[in-house]
Motif scaffolding. Structure first.
Motif, PDB file in Angstrom:
ATOM      1  N   TRP A 159      -8.195   3.305 -16.831  1.00  0.00           N
ATOM      2  CA  TRP A 159      -8.646   2.374 -15.803  1.00  0.00           C
ATOM      3  C   TRP A 159      -7.435   1.963 -14.980  1.00  0.00           C
ATOM      4  CZ3 TRP A 159     -13.657   1.384 -14.895  1.00  0.00           C
ATOM      5  CH2 TRP A 159     -14.579   1.674 -15.904  1.00  0.00           C
ATOM      6  N   ARG A 160      -7.685   1.585 -13.728  1.00  0.00           N
ATOM      7  CA  ARG A 160      -6.614   1.138 -12.852  1.00  0.00           C
ATOM      8  C   ARG A 160      -7.175   0.212 -11.777  1.00  0.00           C
ATOM      9  NH1 ARG A 160      -9.066   5.265 -11.043  1.00  0.00           N
ATOM     10  NH2 ARG A 160      -8.859   6.078  -8.964  1.00  0.00           N
ATOM     11  N   LEU A 161      -6.322  -0.634 -11.271  1.00  0.00           N
ATOM     12  CA  LEU A 161      -6.675  -1.485 -10.144  1.00  0.00           C
ATOM     13  C   LEU A 161      -6.395  -0.702  -8.875  1.00  0.00           C
ATOM     14  CD1 LEU A 161      -7.469  -4.258  -8.937  1.00  0.00           C
ATOM     15  CD2 LEU A 161      -5.046  -4.888  -9.079  1.00  0.00           C
ATOM     16  N   VAL A 162      -7.388  -0.628  -7.986  1.00  0.00           N
ATOM     17  CA  VAL A 162      -7.277   0.137  -6.748  1.00  0.00           C
ATOM     18  C   VAL A 162      -7.477  -0.807  -5.567  1.00  0.00           C
ATOM     19  CG1 VAL A 162      -8.174   2.092  -5.419  1.00  0.00           C
ATOM     20  CG2 VAL A 162      -8.327   2.112  -7.925  1.00  0.00           C
ATOM     21  N   LEU A 163      -6.528  -0.792  -4.642  1.00  0.00           N
ATOM     22  CA  LEU A 163      -6.664  -1.532  -3.387  1.00  0.00           C
ATOM     23  C   LEU A 163      -6.640  -0.501  -2.277  1.00  0.00           C
ATOM     24  CD1 LEU A 163      -4.027  -4.358  -3.989  1.00  0.00           C
ATOM     25  CD2 LEU A 163      -6.454  -4.392  -4.518  1.00  0.00           C
ATOM     26  N   GLY A 164      -7.623  -0.561  -1.386  1.00  0.00           N
ATOM     27  CA  GLY A 164      -7.680   0.438  -0.336  1.00  0.00           C
ATOM     28  C   GLY A 164      -8.266  -0.078   0.952  1.00  0.00           C
ATOM     29  N   SER A 165      -7.865   0.571   2.043  1.00  0.00           N
ATOM     30  CA  SER A 165      -8.399   0.215   3.358  1.00  0.00           C
ATOM     31  C   SER A 165      -8.620   1.447   4.220  1.00  0.00           C
ATOM     32  CB  SER A 165      -7.429  -0.739   4.065  1.00  0.00           C
ATOM     33  OG  SER A 165      -6.216  -0.077   4.350  1.00  0.00           O
ATOM     34  N   LEU A 187       0.851  -1.194   0.000  1.00  0.00           N
ATOM     35  CA  LEU A 187       0.000   0.000   0.000  1.00  0.00           C
ATOM     36  C   LEU A 187       0.889   1.247   0.000  1.00  0.00           C
ATOM     37  CD1 LEU A 187      -2.732  -1.247   2.489  1.00  0.00           C
ATOM     38  CD2 LEU A 187      -2.683  -1.412  -0.012  1.00  0.00           C
ATOM     39  N   THR A 188       1.311   1.649  -1.193  1.00  0.00           N
ATOM     40  CA  THR A 188       2.312   2.701  -1.373  1.00  0.00           C
ATOM     41  C   THR A 188       1.767   4.113  -1.383  1.00  0.00           C
ATOM     42  OG1 THR A 188       2.081   2.550  -3.761  1.00  0.00           O
ATOM     43  CG2 THR A 188       3.795   1.178  -2.735  1.00  0.00           C
ATOM     44  N   GLY A 189       0.457   4.273  -1.491  1.00  0.00           N
ATOM     45  CA  GLY A 189      -0.083   5.602  -1.739  1.00  0.00           C
ATOM     46  C   GLY A 189       0.125   5.935  -3.202  1.00  0.00           C
ATOM     47  N   SER A 190       0.344   7.212  -3.495  1.00  0.00           N
ATOM     48  CA  SER A 190       0.568   7.630  -4.881  1.00  0.00           C
ATOM     49  C   SER A 190       1.413   8.892  -4.895  1.00  0.00           C
ATOM     50  CB  SER A 190      -0.764   7.872  -5.592  1.00  0.00           C
ATOM     51  OG  SER A 190      -1.510   8.852  -4.916  1.00  0.00           O
ATOM     52  N   HIS A 191       2.004   9.183  -6.030  1.00  0.00           N
ATOM     53  CA  HIS A 191       2.903  10.325  -6.114  1.00  0.00           C
ATOM     54  C   HIS A 191       2.185  11.665  -6.010  1.00  0.00           C
ATOM     55  CE1 HIS A 191       5.205  13.464  -8.223  1.00  0.00           C
ATOM     56  NE2 HIS A 191       6.173  12.981  -7.466  1.00  0.00           N
ATOM     57  N   GLU A 192       1.058  11.833  -6.675  1.00  0.00           N
ATOM     58  CA  GLU A 192       0.422  13.152  -6.713  1.00  0.00           C
ATOM     59  C   GLU A 192      -0.089  13.599  -5.357  1.00  0.00           C
ATOM     60  OE1 GLU A 192      -2.947  10.545  -6.604  1.00  0.00           O
ATOM     61  OE2 GLU A 192      -1.121  10.455  -7.752  1.00  0.00           O
ATOM     62  N   GLN A 193      -0.162  12.689  -4.409  1.00  0.00           N
ATOM     63  CA  GLN A 193      -0.601  13.058  -3.065  1.00  0.00           C
ATOM     64  C   GLN A 193       0.602  13.145  -2.126  1.00  0.00           C
ATOM     65  OE1 GLN A 193      -3.102   9.703  -2.820  1.00  0.00           O
ATOM     66  NE2 GLN A 193      -4.902  10.775  -3.531  1.00  0.00           N
ATOM     67  N   ALA A 194       1.755  13.465  -2.712  1.00  0.00           N
ATOM     68  CA  ALA A 194       2.997  13.568  -1.940  1.00  0.00           C
ATOM     69  C   ALA A 194       3.190  12.321  -1.083  1.00  0.00           C
ATOM     70  CB  ALA A 194       3.010  14.835  -1.093  1.00  0.00           C
ATOM     71  N   TYR A 195       2.977  11.179  -1.691  1.00  0.00           N
ATOM     72  CA  TYR A 195       3.095   9.877  -1.047  1.00  0.00           C
ATOM     73  C   TYR A 195       2.105   9.753   0.094  1.00  0.00           C
ATOM     74  CZ  TYR A 195       7.207  10.335  -3.850  1.00  0.00           C
ATOM     75  OH  TYR A 195       8.034  10.574  -4.898  1.00  0.00           O
ATOM     76  N   GLY A 196       1.043  10.521   0.030  1.00  0.00           N
ATOM     77  CA  GLY A 196      -0.018  10.417   1.019  1.00  0.00           C
ATOM     78  C   GLY A 196      -0.751   9.097   0.865  1.00  0.00           C
ATOM     79  N   ARG A 197      -1.472   8.781   1.855  1.00  0.00           N
ATOM     80  CA  ARG A 197      -2.279   7.557   1.882  1.00  0.00           C
ATOM     81  C   ARG A 197      -1.436   6.285   1.894  1.00  0.00           C
ATOM     82  NH1 ARG A 197      -7.332   9.098  -2.047  1.00  0.00           N
ATOM     83  NH2 ARG A 197      -7.884  10.992  -0.971  1.00  0.00           N
ATOM     84  N   ARG A 198      -0.120   6.413   2.090  1.00  0.00           N
ATOM     85  CA  ARG A 198       0.691   5.207   2.206  1.00  0.00           C
ATOM     86  C   ARG A 198       0.177   4.403   3.388  1.00  0.00           C
ATOM     87  NH1 ARG A 198       6.609   6.149   2.938  1.00  0.00           N
ATOM     88  NH2 ARG A 198       6.511   6.744   0.764  1.00  0.00           N
ATOM     89  N   GLY A 199       0.089   3.119   3.191  1.00  0.00           N
ATOM     90  CA  GLY A 199      -0.446   2.243   4.221  1.00  0.00           C
ATOM     91  C   GLY A 199      -1.943   2.044   4.107  1.00  0.00           C
ATOM     92  N   TYR A 200      -2.592   2.834   3.234  1.00  0.00           N
ATOM     93  CA  TYR A 200      -4.040   2.738   3.078  1.00  0.00           C
ATOM     94  C   TYR A 200      -4.483   2.397   1.658  1.00  0.00           C
ATOM     95  CZ  TYR A 200      -4.015   5.004   7.596  1.00  0.00           C
ATOM     96  OH  TYR A 200      -3.781   5.311   8.910  1.00  0.00           O
ATOM     97  N   TYR A 201      -3.715   2.825   0.652  1.00  0.00           N
ATOM     98  CA  TYR A 201      -4.123   2.623  -0.749  1.00  0.00           C
ATOM     99  C   TYR A 201      -2.918   2.294  -1.621  1.00  0.00           C
ATOM    100  CZ  TYR A 201      -8.483   5.012   0.385  1.00  0.00           C
ATOM    101  OH  TYR A 201      -9.683   5.355   0.942  1.00  0.00           O
ATOM    102  N   THR A 202      -3.201   1.639  -2.729  1.00  0.00           N
ATOM    103  CA  THR A 202      -2.261   1.538  -3.829  1.00  0.00           C
ATOM    104  C   THR A 202      -3.072   1.443  -5.113  1.00  0.00           C
ATOM    105  OG1 THR A 202      -0.222   0.519  -4.636  1.00  0.00           O
ATOM    106  CG2 THR A 202      -1.971  -0.981  -3.913  1.00  0.00           C
TER     107      THR A 202
END
Length: 183
Positions: A150-156, A114-129
């Motif tokens: 389209w993209r595969l989204v995993l989130g918690s 669960l890496t987060g994403s770049h555009e959110q300044a690596y925000g949401r790490r541990g919660y989404y990928t």
């Protein structure tokens, strides 16, 4: 190289990307060979690493969509929306069960971090990928104004964990790449 692991009934393999000598593990799920690590191939533009992962080995790289379309190693490519759907269908279960199967330590061997994403300044790490597909959402390609792949989204992060295919992110966002083998 492929190895059959009888305890888990999985085919596991590996390959080395000759472009940068990066080694990747692979897993066969639903008849398809998937990378079980995020792609980590540096480009002149359109890719980033996390500030606390200077080599990209822990989280892989984040790519904008145009770069993601071109960055796969030889014999590999960015998966289509349909191939992500086949991945989910072959594993079966509810969104929450799929999440549990796909994340690191899950039963599928996909090992999503669960890496987060770049555009959110690596925000949401541990919660989404999120992982790019090669397929554009039909409405964005019809309008021609923005590209919404389209993209595969995993989130918690909110409510129950989930694994879904989404399309609301623009192509300049930075997400991870999991390649599928050409067969």
């Amino acid at each position: 190289t492929a190895t059959f692991v009888s305890a888990q009934q999985q085919e596991i393999g590996s390959f080395v990307d000759a472009r940068n000598a990066q080694s990747y593990t692979t897993i066969r799920i639903g008849g398809q060979w998937w990378m079980s690590q995020n792609l980590n191939y540096s480009t002149a533009s359109g890719s980033w690493i996390s500030d606390d992962d200077s080599t990209g080995r822990q989280f892989g790289r984040f790519y904008d969509w145009q770069t993601a379309l071109k960055v796969a190693p030889p014999w590999w490519r960015l998966p289509t929306k349909q191939e992500f759907q086949l991945l989910l269908d072959s594993l079966g279960g509810t969104d929450e069960e799929l999440f549990q199967k796909l994340v690191k330590g899950g039963s599928s061997g996909f090992e999503a971090v669960l890496t987060g994403s770049h555009e959110q300044a690596y925000g949401r790490r541990g919660y989404y990928t999120q992982f790019w597909s090669s397929t554009l959402w039909w409405f964005s390609s019809w309008l021609g104004i923005t590209e919404n792949p389209w993209r595969l989204v995993l989130g918690s992060g909110k409510g129950s964990p989930f694994a879904q295919i989404g399309h609301s992110a623009e192509s300049n966002y930075g997400f991870n790449v999991r390649c599928i083998k050409n067969e």
